[in-house]
Every structure is written in structure tokens, then in C-alpha cells.
Design a protein around this motif. Structure first.
Motif, short mmCIF file in Angstrom:
data_model
loop_
_atom_site.label_atom_id
_atom_site.label_comp_id
_atom_site.label_asym_id
_atom_site.label_seq_id
_atom_site.Cartn_x
_atom_site.Cartn_y
_atom_site.Cartn_z
N ASP A 52 0.87 -1.18 0.00
CA ASP A 52 0.00 0.00 0.00
C ASP A 52 0.91 1.22 0.00
O ASP A 52 1.47 1.60 1.02
CB ASP A 52 -0.89 -0.02 1.24
N SER A 311 -4.17 3.12 -0.66
CA SER A 311 -5.52 3.20 -0.08
C SER A 311 -5.87 4.61 0.36
O SER A 311 -7.04 4.92 0.59
CB SER A 311 -5.65 2.25 1.11
N HIS A 314 -8.41 5.28 3.12
CA HIS A 314 -8.98 4.02 3.64
C HIS A 314 -10.49 3.96 3.48
O HIS A 314 -11.21 3.61 4.41
CB HIS A 314 -8.55 3.80 5.09
N GLU A 322 -8.68 -1.71 -5.04
CA GLU A 322 -8.08 -0.54 -5.70
C GLU A 322 -7.60 -0.91 -7.11
O GLU A 322 -7.76 -0.12 -8.06
CB GLU A 322 -6.90 0.00 -4.87
#
Length: 433
Positions: A52, A311, A314, A322
Motif C-alpha cells: 500500500d 488506499s 482508507h 483498488e
């Protein structure tokens, strides 16, 4: 030493019957063959660990609250600042720990935290000027994921050098030299890389950009770029340049740099990013949630710009989602299907994200790489009937069953080592609301 026998594993493409040997947290062998006695079996499709590349952990407290009966990015920002004003090292630790654990449940083994909550609310300093950063470091260690701390320089309220408002005071070190001096006091350690970030050309005046770039030399350097049209308009008015051109002029762009969002780019901006070797991090769920727009991500990839995924705020805690949103939005703007192949999506989820965060030795199932393995079910209501190569297009965080980070099992049978992550999130967010 541990051997993992994978029903199917993503090498350059899905391959059935793969044995991965781990020793000391590294992959020492990758073989194709039948299982042997003593192998630990992983069913479904095993991916390398997901990265991420762009997280704001404290934004997790805003999930579900961004509809707000309408509004724009700029009205949402007021809500975000309200949460930022209430955090201290203890509440930040609790929220980030739970947020990173949620990401681990989704197959994330490495997080890039774009961090600018440096000081007490209203300004001043903690006894340890890096107390908020150390909270993030501890949170990642507790959640069992690696962290690249993208310590963020934030100095002004606009590209014209407007003063900071009351909430923004806690983001600022005063000038880029003071920022660099504070970051120098953060040591790297196992599982931690120290990177840097320019919050945006709104928040770092042009005459300070080169100082940040010099201090970040050799380390990951990330920057929010052209997330909103208003950012471009204000930057053009103040400097005569687009944000991308301004960053290039002051030496911020390059192979160690990742431009986050990059939604509203000119053709010249795309060419500049490609020519400098700069990567781009797309955050499709956030870009949709905040009505940012759809970036020219296929055009960037075709120009040779490496793409990774984040992200950001979030919205969903699902990096596989995603990747699917990257493909879906590219279809919407082009009128064509199949804009990104499953292999391109897996690369964005894994190797490209790790490289952007300073971990080139992670993100692939290959000898010498860090032993990160993520098992994804093929028999859920979402994935049943799909071939392994189709799972990147349909699987969700809920389909992740096992997550191994450098040989350590962090998630097993869909349960994190910390226990009930939902309860941890509810407690951490409840304290802030």
C-alpha cells in the motif's frame, strides 16, 4: 527453514504446484512440483505481498462520513482537519495499529505512510519531536507489516505562501531545514524505511522544494500532485507553472520520486513524469470518494511511468479492490474493456509498490526476495468458478486467508494475530468521535 506448497502461485503468471522455501525471512528456493511431507500448504492463489504505497492512517476514522450531504474535496478537508486536531501519540498509535492490521487482513505486507501530524495540536513540540512518528512505527510493528515512513514537509497554506491555519500549525517544522533536521533524528531499523514527502506545491513554497529534495536524496520521496483542478489553477496563478513543471524545475522529480494521484495532468506533465523516471501512485477509491476525478493512468503507463496503488483515506481497506477500480475507471473514460491486464495489476499491487517505498527486494516470489506470501481463496462467492489468472479482477480483501510477512504468519484462516481487528478499530475511532 519453512517450505510452503502453493496450490497455485503468481510467478510471472499463475503457476500450479509451487514450493517456496523460506529461511531467515528470505526466499531461498522456488520450485514447481508435488507437495512433500512437512510442507505447509496454501490453497487458492498465492500472490507476493501487496504494498500500500499511500496511506493516511488517521483518515480511517472518517470512513462512512464523507458523503456529508454533498460538498467537495475542500469541504471534506474540514472534517479531516477536525480529526487531525484531536490526535495525540497514544490515540494515533491505537488508530494506526488497527488500520494497519486491517490492511494486513487484506494482504498488505508493506505500508507507505504519508505522515504530516508531527507536533501537538496548535503547534509546540513533544518532548520527543518524533513522538507521532514513533507511534506509527510501533503500530506497524504490532500489526506485523513493514513501514516506509514518508515524513512530510508542510510549511504553507497555499502556493502563494499563505500562512498556516490553526490546525495546520501542528504539521509544520517552520522551514525545510528544520524539517530535515527533525527527520534526521529518526533511525531506520528492521522493518522500517525512512522516506520523505513534499505534501504538495500548496504546502511547500517553491524556494523550499530543493532543500527537501536534497535531504531526501537516495530515499523514497513522494508528493501529492494535481489531485484537484483548483490546485493547478492556484499554482499557475502563483508560479506560472503546473505543479508537475514546478516540481521538475526544482529537482523534486526522478526515479526515487512518486507522484500521488496525478489526476489532472497536461500532456506536457505526462511527458515530464516519464522523462524523469518518476512513478505515479493511483488511489482510485479515494479519488472517487472525494470527487477528484479519474487520472490518465493508462496514458501514463503507455508513456513508461511505473504505476503503484494506495488506499489513501482508507475508503475500503482493500488493495485488490483498488486494482480493480484502476481497471474499471480506465474503462469508463475510454469506452473500452481490458485497459490493464491482470499481470499489470499484480505488478502495481506488489513489485511496483515495494520499489516506490524503497523495498526493491520485495514484491516477487523469487529467490532472494523477502518471504511475503498472500493466499487468496478460489472458492468464495466472489471467486468461485474463476481461473487463478482471473482472481486479480474479482477477489476482495475478504478472500485473503493467509498472510506471511518475511516468514512470519500474520494472518491465518482470515484472522489477524492481534485478534478482533474490528473491535480495535471501533475502540480507536470511538475515542476520536
Amino acid at each position: 527453514m519453512t517450505t510452503w506448497w502453493c496450490e497455485s502461485a503468481w510467478l510471472d503468471s499463475p503457476t500450479d504446484g509451487v514450493r517456496v522455501t523460506e529461511d531467515g525471512g528470505r526466499i531461498t528456493a522456488v520450485e514447481v512440483g508435488d507437495p512433500r511431507p512437512g510442507d505447509r500448504r496454501l490453497t487458492g492463489l498465492v500472490l507476493p505481498g501487496l504494498a500500500d504505497a499511500h496511506s493516511h492512517a488517521f483518515h480511517r476514522a472518517l470512513r462512512g462520513r464523507t458523503h456529508d450531504d454533498g460538498g467537495t474535496f475542500w469541504t471534506w478537508r474540514r472534517q479531516m482537519y477536525a480529526v487531525a486536531a484531536r490526535l495525540d501519540p497514544d490515540t494515533y498509535l491505537a488508530l494506526a495499529r488497527a488500520t494497519y492490521a486491517e490492511l494486513a487482513l487484506a494482504g498488505v505486507t508493506c505500508v507507505g505512510e504519508f505522515s504530516y501530524l508531527h507536533h501537538p495540536a496548535g503547534g509546540g513540540r513533544y518532548a520527543d519531536p518524533n513522538a507521532m512518528s514513533e507511534a506509527l512505527v510501533q503500530a506497524a510493528a504490532d500489526a506485523g507489516v513493514r513501514l516506509t515512513l514518508l515524513d512530510t514537509c508542510y510549511l504553507s497554506g497555499g502556493p502563494d505562501g499563505a500562512p498556516l491555519d490553526d490546525v495546520q500549525q501542528r504539521f509544520s517544522d517552520g522551514d525545510a531545514d528544520a524539517w530535515a533536521a527533525r527527520v534526521a533524528g529518526l533511525p531506520e531499523r528492521d522493518g522500517l524505511r525512512i522516506g520523505a514527502a513534499v505534501h504538495s506545491v500548496r504546502a511547500v513554497p517553491a524556494d523550499q522544494l530543493a532543500t527537501v529534495a536534497a535531504a531526501a536524496a537516495g530515499r523514497p520521496l513522494h508528493v501529492h500532485v494535481s489531485e484537484q483542478p483548483a490546485e493547478n489553477t492556484a499554482t499557475l496563478a502563483a508560479t506560472g507553472c503546473t505543479p508537475t513543471a514546478l516540481l521538475a524545475e526544482h529537482g523534486v522529480l526522478g526515479p526515487d520520486t512518486t507522484a500521488v494521484h496525478a489526476v489532472h495532468l497536461t500532456d506536457d506533465d505526462v511527458a515530464t513524469l516519464a522523462a524523469t523516471g518518476t512513478g505515479v501512485c493511483a488511489c482510485p477509491s479515494t479519488e472517487a470518494d472525494l470527487a477528484d476525478g479519474i487520472g490518465p493512468f493508462r496514458r501514463l503507463a503507455d508513456a513508461g511511468v511505473p504505476l503503484c496503488l494506495g488506499s489513501d483515506q482508507h475508503v475500503r481497506g482493500d488493495l485488490l479492490g483498488e486494482a480493480q477500480a484502476l481497471e474499471a475507471t480506465a474503462r469508463l473514460v475510454s469506452g473500452e474493456r481490458g485497459r490493464f491486464t491482470p499481470a499489470e495489476l499484480v505488478t502495481a499491487l506488489t513489485a511496483a509498490g515495494h520499489r516506490a517505498l524503497g523495498w526493491p527486494d520485495a514484491g516477487r516470489l523469487a529467490v532472494g526476495q523477502r518471504a511475503d506470501l498472500v493466499a487468496v481463496r478460489r472458492d468464495s462467492v466472489r471467486t468461485a468458478g474463476c481461473a487463478p489468472g482471473e482472481l486479480p479482477l474479482v477477489a476482495a480483501a475478504a478472500d485473503v486467508t493467509t498472510v506471511v510477512v518475511e516468514g512470519r504468519v500474520v494472518v491465518e484462516d482470515g484472522r489477524h494475530v492481534l485478534g478482533d481487528v474490528g473491535a480495535l478499530l471501533a475502540a480507536a475511532i470511538g475515542d476520536l468521535r
